[in-house]
Scaffold this motif. Structure first.
Motif, PDB file in Angstrom:
ATOM      1  N   ASP A  25       0.833  -1.209   0.000  1.00  0.00           N
ATOM      2  CA  ASP A  25       0.000   0.000   0.000  1.00  0.00           C
ATOM      3  C   ASP A  25       0.866   1.257   0.000  1.00  0.00           C
ATOM      4  OD1 ASP A  25      -2.178  -1.609   0.047  1.00  0.00           O
ATOM      5  OD2 ASP A  25      -2.835  -1.107   2.068  1.00  0.00           O
ATOM      6  N   GLU A  26       1.911   1.265   0.825  1.00  0.00           N
ATOM      7  CA  GLU A  26       2.791   2.432   0.914  1.00  0.00           C
ATOM      8  C   GLU A  26       3.556   2.641  -0.392  1.00  0.00           C
ATOM      9  OE1 GLU A  26       3.942   2.497   5.652  1.00  0.00           O
ATOM     10  OE2 GLU A  26       4.816   0.958   4.365  1.00  0.00           O
ATOM     11  N   ILE A  27       4.020   1.544  -0.977  1.00  0.00           N
ATOM     12  CA  ILE A  27       4.730   1.647  -2.251  1.00  0.00           C
ATOM     13  C   ILE A  27       3.805   2.212  -3.326  1.00  0.00           C
ATOM     14  CG2 ILE A  27       5.818   0.348  -4.118  1.00  0.00           C
ATOM     15  CD1 ILE A  27       7.659   0.510  -1.836  1.00  0.00           C
ATOM     16  N   MET A  28       2.557   1.759  -3.340  1.00  0.00           N
ATOM     17  CA  MET A  28       1.592   2.223  -4.339  1.00  0.00           C
ATOM     18  C   MET A  28       1.375   3.730  -4.219  1.00  0.00           C
ATOM     19  SD  MET A  28      -0.427   1.449  -6.862  1.00  0.00           S
ATOM     20  CE  MET A  28      -1.947   1.948  -7.682  1.00  0.00           C
ATOM     21  N   GLU A  29       1.275   4.230  -3.000  1.00  0.00           N
ATOM     22  CA  GLU A  29       1.072   5.665  -2.775  1.00  0.00           C
ATOM     23  C   GLU A  29       2.244   6.476  -3.316  1.00  0.00           C
ATOM     24  OE1 GLU A  29      -1.558   5.247   1.350  1.00  0.00           O
ATOM     25  OE2 GLU A  29       0.545   5.821   1.419  1.00  0.00           O
ATOM     26  N   ILE A  30       3.453   6.055  -2.959  1.00  0.00           N
ATOM     27  CA  ILE A  30       4.646   6.794  -3.373  1.00  0.00           C
ATOM     28  C   ILE A  30       4.872   6.648  -4.877  1.00  0.00           C
ATOM     29  CG2 ILE A  30       7.158   6.894  -3.165  1.00  0.00           C
ATOM     30  CD1 ILE A  30       6.817   6.176  -0.209  1.00  0.00           C
ATOM     31  N   PHE A  31       4.737   5.429  -5.381  1.00  0.00           N
ATOM     32  CA  PHE A  31       4.935   5.150  -6.801  1.00  0.00           C
ATOM     33  C   PHE A  31       4.018   6.011  -7.664  1.00  0.00           C
ATOM     34  CE2 PHE A  31       3.696   2.885 -10.646  1.00  0.00           C
ATOM     35  CZ  PHE A  31       4.901   2.440 -11.178  1.00  0.00           C
ATOM     36  N   SER A  32       2.721   6.002  -7.358  1.00  0.00           N
ATOM     37  CA  SER A  32       1.763   6.732  -8.196  1.00  0.00           C
ATOM     38  C   SER A  32       1.988   8.234  -8.119  1.00  0.00           C
ATOM     39  CB  SER A  32       0.326   6.381  -7.806  1.00  0.00           C
ATOM     40  OG  SER A  32       0.073   6.674  -6.447  1.00  0.00           O
ATOM     41  N   SER A  33       2.185   8.774  -6.923  1.00  0.00           N
ATOM     42  CA  SER A  33       2.387  10.227  -6.783  1.00  0.00           C
ATOM     43  C   SER A  33       3.672  10.679  -7.459  1.00  0.00           C
ATOM     44  CB  SER A  33       2.413  10.625  -5.301  1.00  0.00           C
ATOM     45  OG  SER A  33       1.144  10.549  -4.733  1.00  0.00           O
ATOM     46  N   LEU A  34       4.726   9.882  -7.317  1.00  0.00           N
ATOM     47  CA  LEU A  34       6.020  10.257  -7.887  1.00  0.00           C
ATOM     48  C   LEU A  34       5.956  10.327  -9.411  1.00  0.00           C
ATOM     49  CD1 LEU A  34       8.919  10.926  -7.031  1.00  0.00           C
ATOM     50  CD2 LEU A  34       9.479   8.517  -7.276  1.00  0.00           C
ATOM     51  N   TYR A  35       5.287   9.356 -10.032  1.00  0.00           N
ATOM     52  CA  TYR A  35       5.244   9.343 -11.493  1.00  0.00           C
ATOM     53  C   TYR A  35       4.172  10.278 -12.052  1.00  0.00           C
ATOM     54  CZ  TYR A  35       8.832   5.865 -11.734  1.00  0.00           C
ATOM     55  OH  TYR A  35      10.044   5.242 -11.646  1.00  0.00           O
ATOM     56  N   ILE A  36       3.098  10.519 -11.311  1.00  0.00           N
ATOM     57  CA  ILE A  36       2.087  11.485 -11.754  1.00  0.00           C
ATOM     58  C   ILE A  36       2.675  12.889 -11.780  1.00  0.00           C
ATOM     59  CG2 ILE A  36      -0.063  12.642 -11.060  1.00  0.00           C
ATOM     60  CD1 ILE A  36      -1.045   9.844 -10.135  1.00  0.00           C
TER      61      ILE A  36
END
Length: 575
Positions: A25-36
């Motif tokens: 869950d934490e990886i998904m949050e950081i991953f999506s925000s970073l690439y968006i």
């Protein structure tokens, strides 16, 4: 199903590449925000600090505030900004879920929260009853910037994003209606038309992750540029003029019709806007003065590249960095006619081939210090920071003197420390000032007195351990099961780092030599939990004695630091 499977592989690769010990869950949050937000050159640490999820998150996972492409984290940061009509504010309010479809209940929670967030009559004490401290602090910053932007007629954009593992962004009419209601509510309250709500399925996230960041470009000169050999084989330069049309094609992605932001990462200033006096004059020259060549009236552009290959009039440049001439470049990029019409007026361009960090720093400093620039922006070129970078590098870590320098080289995020984070860790641990580090991070670097006290060359050997202690504390906080406890203690990572330093050294008042000699990499969560338990008991006593103070204010209070120091004096440390 293919997109979901591929996205999982991308997220796993991101986790391994950056050495992240986080939940999915934490990886998904950081991953999506970073690439968006990739086009805005956000860093891992900026995204990490934007996370507000957990108990009392109001359906919001991250809250990013950018002013002129610079992240804002404290009220002190806002005071450093001059708001005017050219100031560009971008807010990202994001939801990131690991579910396989977009859910309407996520929108319901967000709508209810927005009614409160956008109600200026609801003050901090009332917000604190509804939302966690991390989110409350973001809301207060957002409101402050919002009000200032209205007064100064600044450009204001709010981007809502919702990411999940759905195969695509096809949603039903009811979901779309709720999205429209969120946008309508925000437009009504904020009184700006620039409100967006974007959905990111597995397909869009894969596209963002896979999108190449081109840094090898070709620049066509009017005539073969003059080649100037440097003092060694690794450095040389090229000087010549480039037509405005060719320079436009160099800095603008024609397919996407937008400027290549990544070219300007090493430039000290960001674009000052259309209304800035210098940019108005550049625009007037471009639009009206065709009788005199443009390069006669302009100082030109400075570019640094790691490698250059010249073929007749075309220079192929690797790792392009435009370090001076950003205002001119952005102004040129706004003249869309240059994409289709040849403009034979020219601009002067000098290109330096170098990979030597000291040379690059000196060029950036020299080309940006001819006009007034905040000393804070030039600290990174100081000798001590080059020495810190070498010291960290020898230990397998990376000191990011220029934002995202090591991220762009593919180094693990967990191994990178920037100047701001390093200064806060040193202030909290070596200078016993966690409250000051928490409340005034900008002042730490801006003011000579605090800056010189923090970056004392006699203590340099202890700096990495300060960073590692702080990082260990933040990592351990992420493993706390209770969301309420986790969100409360996140406000006090610097205080817990100071307490942990005492536990590790078995001293209340340690010195830099004590910190330098620690083997921090082997510290486990059990030791850190001891620091947490001691912190919680100190916090409980302080709250009982000061029931009128909230968590955010306590984290910034010197009185609480004095309470910590007193308790540590009485504490029985064991070897």
């Amino acid at each position: 199903m293919n997109n979901k499977i591929i996205l999982n592989e991308c997220i796993q690769e991101f986790k391994e590449k950056n050495w992240l010990d986080l939940s999915y869950d934490e990886i998904m949050e950081i991953f999506s925000s970073l690439y968006i937000t990739r086009e805005l050159d956000t860093s891992y640490s900026e995204i990490e600090d934007s996370i507000v999820d957990g108990g009392g998150d109001g359906g919001i996972d991250s809250f990013i505030i950018l002013v002129n492409d610079t992240s804002v984290f404290t009220e002190e940061d806002i005071e450093e900004i001059t708001f005017n009509e050219s100031t560009e504010i971008i807010i990202y309010i994001s939801q990131a879920k690991t579910e396989n479809s977009f859910k309407e209940n996520a929108l319901d929670k967000l709508y209810i929260s927005l009614e409160k967030i956008l109600d200026l009559e609801l003050e901090e004490n009332l917000l604190s009853k509804r939302f966690n401290p991390m989110l409350v602090e973001k809301i207060l910053l957002f409101r402050n910037i919002w009000k200032r932007s209205v007064r100064k007629k600044s450009k204001f954009t709010i981007n809502f994003t919702y990411s999940c593992k759905a195969e695509d962004t096809n949603v039903n009419g009811s979901f779309r209606l709720k999205v429209d209601q969120i946008v309508a509510l925000t437009k009504e309250r904020v009184n700006t038309g620039n409100i967006n709500f974007n959905l990111y399925s597995a397909k869009e996230l894969i596209e963002l992750y896979s999108k190449p960041q081109h840094t090898k470009l070709e620049l066509v000169f009017n005539e073969t540029p003059i080649t100037i050999q440097g003092r060694n084989q690794e450095e040389d330069g090229y000087l010549g003029v480039v037509t405005l049309a060719d320079y436009y094609k160099f800095i603008v992605d024609i397919k996407e019709n937008k400027i290549r932001e990544y070219l300007f990462e090493s430039n000290i200033r960001h674009y000052q806007g259309d209304t800035a006096d210098v940019n108005q004059k550049i625009a007037e020259t471009l639009e009206h003065n065709s009788s005199q060549d443009f390069w006669w009236l302009n100082n030109g552009i400075t570019i640094i590249g790691s490698d250059c290959n010249l073929m007749h009039k075309t220079l192929f440049i690797d790792d392009v960095k435009i370090v001076n001439g950003l205002q001119t470049s952005y102004t040129i990029s706004k003249f869309d006619d240059l994409a289709v019409n040849d403009d034979h007026r020219s601009i002067l361009v000098k290109v330096i081939r170098s990979t030597q960090k000291e040379t690059i720093d000196n060029i950036i400093f020299a080309t940006n210090s001819q006009n007034p620039v905040s000393p804070t922006l030039l600290r990174a070129t100081g000798e001590i920071h080059r020495n810190i970078e070498i010291l960290f590098g020898n230990k397998g870590y990376y000191y990011d003197r220029r934002k995202n320098y090591y991220k762009n080289q593919g180094k693990p995020a967990s191994k990178i420390f920037n100047i701001q984070d390093t200064a806060q860790a040193i202030e909290a641990i070596l200078n016993f000032g966690p409250a000051r580090a928490r409340s005034k991070p900008t002042t730490l670097i801006k003011e000579d007195t605090s800056y010189n006290k923090i970056f004392d060359k006699d203590n340099i050997q202890s700096f990495l351990n300060c960073c590692l202690i702080h990082q260990k504390v933040k990592d351990c906080i992420k493993r706390i099961e209770s969301a309420d406890e986790r969100n409360r203690i996140k406000n006090f990572t610097l205080h817990c780092s100071r307490i942990l330093a005492s536990i590790l050294t078995c001293k209340n008042e340690y010195d830099s030599e004590d910190i330098k000699d620690l083997n921090v990499e082997n510290v486990d969560c059990n030791t850190i939990k001891e620091a947490f338990e001691l912190f919680e008991s100190i916090l409980e006593d302080y709250i009982n004695e000061n029931p009128d103070k909230n968590i955010i204010n306590i984290a910034k209070a010197n009185g609480f630091v004095q309470c910590i120091n007193k308790k540590l004096e009485e504490h029985d440390f064991h070897e």
